[in-house]
Design a protein around this motif. Structure first.
Motif, short mmCIF file in Angstrom:
data_model
loop_
_atom_site.label_atom_id
_atom_site.label_comp_id
_atom_site.label_asym_id
_atom_site.label_seq_id
_atom_site.Cartn_x
_atom_site.Cartn_y
_atom_site.Cartn_z
N ASN A 85 0.83 -1.20 0.00
CA ASN A 85 0.00 0.00 0.00
C ASN A 85 0.87 1.26 0.00
O ASN A 85 2.08 1.20 0.17
N ARG A 86 0.20 2.38 -0.18
CA ARG A 86 0.80 3.71 -0.08
C ARG A 86 1.86 3.98 -1.15
O ARG A 86 2.85 4.66 -0.88
N ILE A 87 1.69 3.42 -2.32
CA ILE A 87 2.62 3.78 -3.40
C ILE A 87 2.41 5.23 -3.81
O ILE A 87 3.26 5.81 -4.51
N ASP A 88 1.29 5.84 -3.37
CA ASP A 88 1.06 7.26 -3.65
C ASP A 88 2.06 8.14 -2.93
O ASP A 88 2.21 9.33 -3.27
N GLU A 89 2.77 7.60 -1.94
CA GLU A 89 3.75 8.38 -1.19
C GLU A 89 5.16 8.23 -1.75
O GLU A 89 6.11 8.83 -1.24
N LEU A 90 5.31 7.43 -2.81
CA LEU A 90 6.61 7.26 -3.45
C LEU A 90 6.87 8.42 -4.41
O LEU A 90 5.95 8.91 -5.06
N SER A 91 8.11 8.83 -4.51
CA SER A 91 8.45 9.94 -5.42
C SER A 91 8.50 9.50 -6.87
O SER A 91 8.22 10.29 -7.77
N ASP A 92 8.85 8.23 -7.10
CA ASP A 92 8.97 7.72 -8.47
C ASP A 92 8.49 6.26 -8.50
O ASP A 92 9.29 5.33 -8.58
N PRO A 93 7.17 6.03 -8.40
CA PRO A 93 6.64 4.66 -8.31
C PRO A 93 7.12 3.76 -9.44
O PRO A 93 7.44 2.59 -9.21
N ALA A 94 7.14 4.26 -10.67
CA ALA A 94 7.51 3.43 -11.82
C ALA A 94 8.90 2.83 -11.65
O ALA A 94 9.14 1.67 -12.02
N ALA A 95 9.82 3.57 -11.05
CA ALA A 95 11.18 3.07 -10.85
C ALA A 95 11.32 2.33 -9.53
O ALA A 95 12.08 1.35 -9.43
N GLN A 96 10.61 2.78 -8.49
CA GLN A 96 10.80 2.23 -7.15
C GLN A 96 10.07 0.90 -6.94
O GLN A 96 10.54 0.04 -6.20
N ILE A 97 8.90 0.74 -7.57
CA ILE A 97 8.11 -0.46 -7.31
C ILE A 97 8.84 -1.75 -7.68
O ILE A 97 8.83 -2.72 -6.90
N PRO A 98 9.51 -1.84 -8.85
CA PRO A 98 10.27 -3.07 -9.13
C PRO A 98 11.35 -3.34 -8.08
O PRO A 98 11.61 -4.51 -7.73
N GLN A 99 11.96 -2.29 -7.56
CA GLN A 99 12.98 -2.47 -6.53
C GLN A 99 12.36 -2.99 -5.23
O GLN A 99 12.92 -3.87 -4.57
N ILE A 100 11.20 -2.43 -4.88
CA ILE A 100 10.52 -2.88 -3.66
C ILE A 100 10.11 -4.34 -3.80
O ILE A 100 10.25 -5.14 -2.86
N ALA A 101 9.59 -4.70 -4.97
CA ALA A 101 9.17 -6.09 -5.20
C ALA A 101 10.35 -7.05 -5.04
O ALA A 101 10.23 -8.11 -4.41
N GLU A 102 11.49 -6.67 -5.60
CA GLU A 102 12.69 -7.52 -5.49
C GLU A 102 13.13 -7.65 -4.04
O GLU A 102 13.51 -8.73 -3.57
N SER A 103 13.04 -6.55 -3.29
CA SER A 103 13.44 -6.57 -1.88
C SER A 103 12.51 -7.47 -1.06
O SER A 103 12.97 -8.24 -0.20
N ILE A 104 11.21 -7.38 -1.33
CA ILE A 104 10.25 -8.22 -0.59
C ILE A 104 10.52 -9.69 -0.85
O ILE A 104 10.57 -10.51 0.09
#
Length: 695
Positions: A302-321
Motif C-alpha cells: 500500500n501507499r505507493i502514492d507516497e513514493l516519489s517515483d513509483p515506476a522506478a521504485q516499485i520493481p525495486q521494492i518487489a525484489e526486496s520483498i
C-alpha cells in the motif's frame, strides 16, 4: 425540485461507484452462476423425491446459500490496512483508520449482495472477565516474556501502562465495567459513530479524554470482536473480510487473536507500507504467513502514492520483498499487488482533486509507466484511472481466483456429492417400484433386520473413526513432545559449548527456526494421516452400506451409487508464529545473561525459560489445532452417515408403502418424465462433484 436533483445525483454516484467495484470480480460472478445452476439442480431433485429426500435437498440448498468465504487482513501498524478494507467494502470512510494499539478488536465485515429489504446490523462481543484479565495482567504476552527473560524494568513499565488503561476503563464505564464483560450488544443498524464507540481509541489515552466523553472509544478496550452485516455494491456472492489490528505493536496483546483469525479464514491478505515494505523487524509478520499455503497469501503493498517515483521504485521494492521472504523462509511465490488505498477511496468518492499534489504526481508517474492506457489515444477518465491504478481491481481478482479455485470449489463439490447420493436414492426407489427384484439377490432382509444392520454400521463406523483419530492425535502429541525435548537439549548443548569457548563475557543466542520447521513437519504428517484415515473410513463405511442395500432391498451393486465427500482440510499451523523469548531483541538477553553466575545456573535457568515458552506453542498444536482437525473430520463423517441413514429410511418407506400407495407416501410415481429429469439432475451434479478443489 432540489430533492429530485439530489436523489438523481445520489443514484448516479451509486451507479458510478458500483461500476468501479465491479472490476476484478469476473471469477466470482462465474462462481455465482455455477452456484445458481447447482441450486436449480437441488430444487429439481427436491421435487423428485419423497419428503425425506426433499428436506435433505432443501437443506443442501440452504448450506449453499449460507456459503461465506472469509479473508483475513493483517499487516503492519500504520500500513493503511483499514483504509484498504474501507475501499474493498465500497465505503471510504466507514471504519476508523487509526485503531489504538491498546485495543484487541477483530472487525468482521459480512458483505452481502444487493438484496431488496436487506438491513444493516452490528454485533459487538465483549471479553469474558478471565479473558480480559489474562490479556492485560502482567502486560499481556510481552509482559510474560519480559518476566521470564528477567527484564524487570521493562516489565514494570508495561505493568504501569496496563494498569493505567485498566483504571481508565473502570472510571469510564463505572459499575458497568464488570457487568459488561462476557456480554454482547446487537444493533439493527450501524454508522461510523457506533463503530468508533466499540473499536476505536486513539494512540494517546490522555489526548482522547474529550472524545471519550462523547462516547468515542467508550467500550473499545473491552471489546473482543465486532461483526457488521452490510450490502456491498456489485458483489455477486457473500464474503467476509476480517480487519485485524496490526501485528507489530509493542505489547503483542492481540497476537493470538490475529493468529486464530488467519487459521479460520485460510485466505490472507498481508498489507505492507511501500516505505517499509518488509524488513527484519517484520519477522513476526513473516512467521504468520509462512505457515499459510503460498497459494492462499496475497501481499498488497500500500501507499505507493507516497513514493516519489513509483515506476522506478516499485520493481525495486518487489525484489526486496521477495529476497526478504526467501531469506526468512516465507512464502516466496506469494502474489504481490501494488496500490494505494488513498487513490481507491478518492475514486469511490468520485473526486481525485482532493488528493495531495505529491499523490497526484505519483499517480501520473505510475500511469505513465507500464499502465499507460486508452484506446486510440483516448484520454482515460481520471477517476476510473485512479481506481485501476489503485490496485483494487487486481486485489479483487486475486481474491476471486483463490475463493473460486479453493474453498468455493470444495464447497460445490461437497454439496454436489451429497446431492448425488440423494439422487441415487431416488433412482433406486424408482427401481423398486418399476421393477421389483430386478437384478436382485434372493431373500432380502426383512425391514427390522435391515434397520438394525444400518444402525450397527453407523455406530460401529463412527466409533472406529473416533478411535483411529484418538490414535493419530496421541501419536502427534508424542511426536511434538520429542521435537520439543530434542530442541531444548540441542539448545542447552549449544549453550554449554558457548560457555566453554567464550565464558560468560559474550551473550549467547539461539535461533528457534529449527523448532518451527520440525513442528511444521509434524503438522504435515498429521494432515496427511487425517486425510488418509478419513478417506479410508469413508470407503469402508460406503462398502458396508452398499452391501446392506443389496441385501435389504434386493438391488444389485450396479443399482446403488454412493458418492464420497472430500476430506475436510486441516487448519494451517499458524500458531507456530507465536512470539517466544528467543525471538526477542538481544538487549533483554544481555540483561538476562549478565545476571547469571556459573555454567549450571545458565543451563538450568535457560532450560526452564525455553521449556515454558515452547510449551505454549506445542500446547496450541496439541489442544487446539489437532482436536479441531479431528472434530471437522468426525463432523463430516457423521454428516455422511446421517445422509445414508436418510437415504436408507427413504428406501425402506418406499419398499413398504410406495408400490401400494405412492400418493399417500408423498412420492411421485416414476415415469419417463421423472426419469429424464432425474438424469438431467444427475448430469448437472456430476459436473460439480468432479470439478472439486485441489485442497
Amino acid at each position: 425540485m432540489n430533492m429530485i436533483n439530489t436523489s438523481a445525483r445520489s443514484d448516479f454516484a451509486k451507479a458510478a461507484r458500483a461500476q468501479l467495484l465491479y472490476a476484478g470480480l469476473d471469477e466470482l460472478r462465474d462462481f455465482a452462476a455455477a452456484s445458481d445452476r447447482l441450486r436449480l439442480a437441488l430444487s429439481d431433485l427436491a421435487g423428485l423425491g419423497d419428503d425425506k429426500i426433499t428436506k435433505r435437498a432443501e437443506r443442501l440448498a440452504r448450506s449453499l446459500d449460507a456459503f461465506e468465504p472469509s479473508v483475513t487482513m493483517i499487516g503492519q501498524i500504520k500500513s493503511g490496512k483499514t483504509s484498504l478494507v474501507n475501499a474493498l467494502i465500497g465505503c471510504p470512510d466507514l471504519l476508523p483508520a487509526d485503531v489504538n494499539p491498546w485495543t484487541s478488536v477483530v472487525t468482521s465485515l459480512h458483505l452481502h449482495p444487493e438484496t431488496e429489504g436487506f438491513r444493516n446490523s452490528a454485533s459487538f462481543q465483549f471479553f469474558e472477565e478471565d479473558e480480559w484479565d489474562r490479556l492485560v495482567s502482567g502486560g499481556g504476552r510481552i509482559g510474560e516474556l519480559a518476566s521470564r527473560a528477567g527484564a524487570d524494568d521493562e516489565l514494570e513499565k508495561i505493568k504501569r501502562q496496563v494498569a493505567q488503561m485498566r483504571e481508565k476503563s473502570r472510571n469510564r464505564l463505572g459499575r458497568k465495567f464488570e457487568v459488561l464483560l462476557g456480554q454482547r450488544r446487537d444493533y439493527g443498524y450501524f454508522d461510523k459513530d457506533l463503530i468508533e464507540r466499540y473499536v476505536c481509541l486513539g494512540d494517546d489515552l490522555d489526548a482522547h479524554e474529550e472524545a471519550l466523553s462523547k462516547g468515542q472509544g467508550r467500550f473499545a478496550d473491552i471489546t473482543k470482536s465486532a461483526d457488521l452485516n452490510m450490502e456491498r455494491l456489485a458483489l455477486p456472492i457473500r464474503l467476509c473480510l476480517r480487519d485485524t489490528p496490526g501485528v507489530n505493536d509493542t505489547f503483542m496483546m492481540r497476537e493470538q487473536i490475529t493468529i486464530r483469525s488467519i487459521r479460520d479464514s485460510r485466505i490472507c491478505v498481508v498489507v505492507l507500507s511501500a516505505h517499509q515494505a518488509l524488513s527484519s523487524t517484520d519477522l513476526a509478520l513473516i512467521r504468520l504467513i509462512s505457515h499459510v499455503k503460498t497459494r492462499d497469501v496475497v501481499i498488497f503493498v500500500n501507499r505507493i502514492d507516497e513514493l516519489s517515483d513509483p515506476a522506478a521504485q516499485i520493481p525495486q521494492i518487489a525484489e526486496s520483498i521477495r529476497a526478504t521472504l526467501e531469506r526468512h523462509k516465507g512464502p516466496v511465490g506469494a502474489q504481490l499487488v501494488f496500490g494505494s488505498a488513498l487513490w481507491a477511496c478518492r475514486a469511490l468518492e468520485g473526486d481525485i482533486s482532493k488528493l495531495p499534489k505529491s499523490s497526484l504526481a505519483a499517480l501520473r508517474n505510475w500511469a505513465e509507466g507500464p499502465h499507460e492506457a486508452g484506446p486510440d489515444g483516448d484520454r482515460p477518465d481520471p477517476v476510473a484511472q485512479a481506481w485501476a491504478l489503485s490496485g483494487l481491481p487486481a486485489l479483487q481478482a486475486a481474491l476471486a481466483d483463490r475463493i473460486t479455485q479453493g474453498v468455493g470449489a470444495a464447497t460445490l463439490q461437497q454439496i454436489a456429492a451429497s446431492g448425488l447420493n440423494l439422487a441415487g436414492a431416488v433412482a433406486a426407489s424408482d427401481r423398486l417400484v418399476a421393477a421389483p427384484g430386478a437384478g436382485a439377490k434372493a431373500n432380502p432382509l426383512d425391514a427390522a433386520a435391515a434397520q438394525r444392520r444400518m444402525a450397527e454400521i453407523s455406530n460401529s463406523e463412527a466409533a472406529s473413526l473416533r478411535a483411529e483419530f484418538d490414535t493419530i492425535l496421541n501419536g502427534f502429541s508424542e511426536r511434538i513432545d520429542r521435537v520439543q525435548t530434542s530442541f531444548v537439549e540441542r539448545a542447552i548443548a549449544s549453550l554449554v559449548v558457548h560457555l566453554e569457548r567464550h565464558g560468560d563475557s559474550t551473550p549467547w543466542t539461539y535461533d528457534p527456526t529449527g523448532l518451527r520447521v520440525l513442528l511444521a513437519s509434524s503438522h504435515q504428517v498429521l494432515a496427511r494421516k487425517c486425510q488418509q484415515t478419513f478417506e479410508t473410513a469413508l470407503r469402508r463405511a460406503a462398502g458396508r452400506v452398499v452391501e446392506l442395500y443389496c441385501a435389504g432391498f434386493g438391488l444389485g451393486p450396479d443399482h446403488i451409487r454412493i458418492t464420497l465427500p472430500p476430506a475436510p482440510p486441516v487448519p494451517p499451523p499458524v500458531t507456530l508464529a507465536r512470539t517466544i523469548a528467543l525471538d526477542l531483541s538481544s538487549a533483554w538477553w544481555k540483561r538476562w545473561w549478565f545476571q547469571k553466575r556459573g555454567h549450571e545456573a545458565y543451563a538450568a535457568r535457560f532450560h526452564d525459560l525455553i521449556k515454558t515458552e515452547t510449551i505454549a506453542m506445542t500446547d496450541d498444536l496439541r489442544h487446539d489445532l489437532a482436536p479441531a482437525a479431528r472434530d471437522a473430520a468426525v463432523a463430516a463423517f457423521d454428516a455422511f452417515l446421517s445422509e445414508q441413514n436418510a437415504v436408507f429410511a427413504s428406501l425402506m418407506a418406499r419398499q413398504r408403502d410406495g408400490a401400494r400407495s405412492p400418493d399417500a407416501y408423498g412420492m411421485r410415481v416414476a415415469g419417463p418424465g421423472q426419469t429424464a429429469r432425474l438424469k438431467a439432475v444427475v448430469a448437472d451434479l456430476e459436473i460439480f462433484a468432479a470439478e472439486g478443489a485441489s485442497e
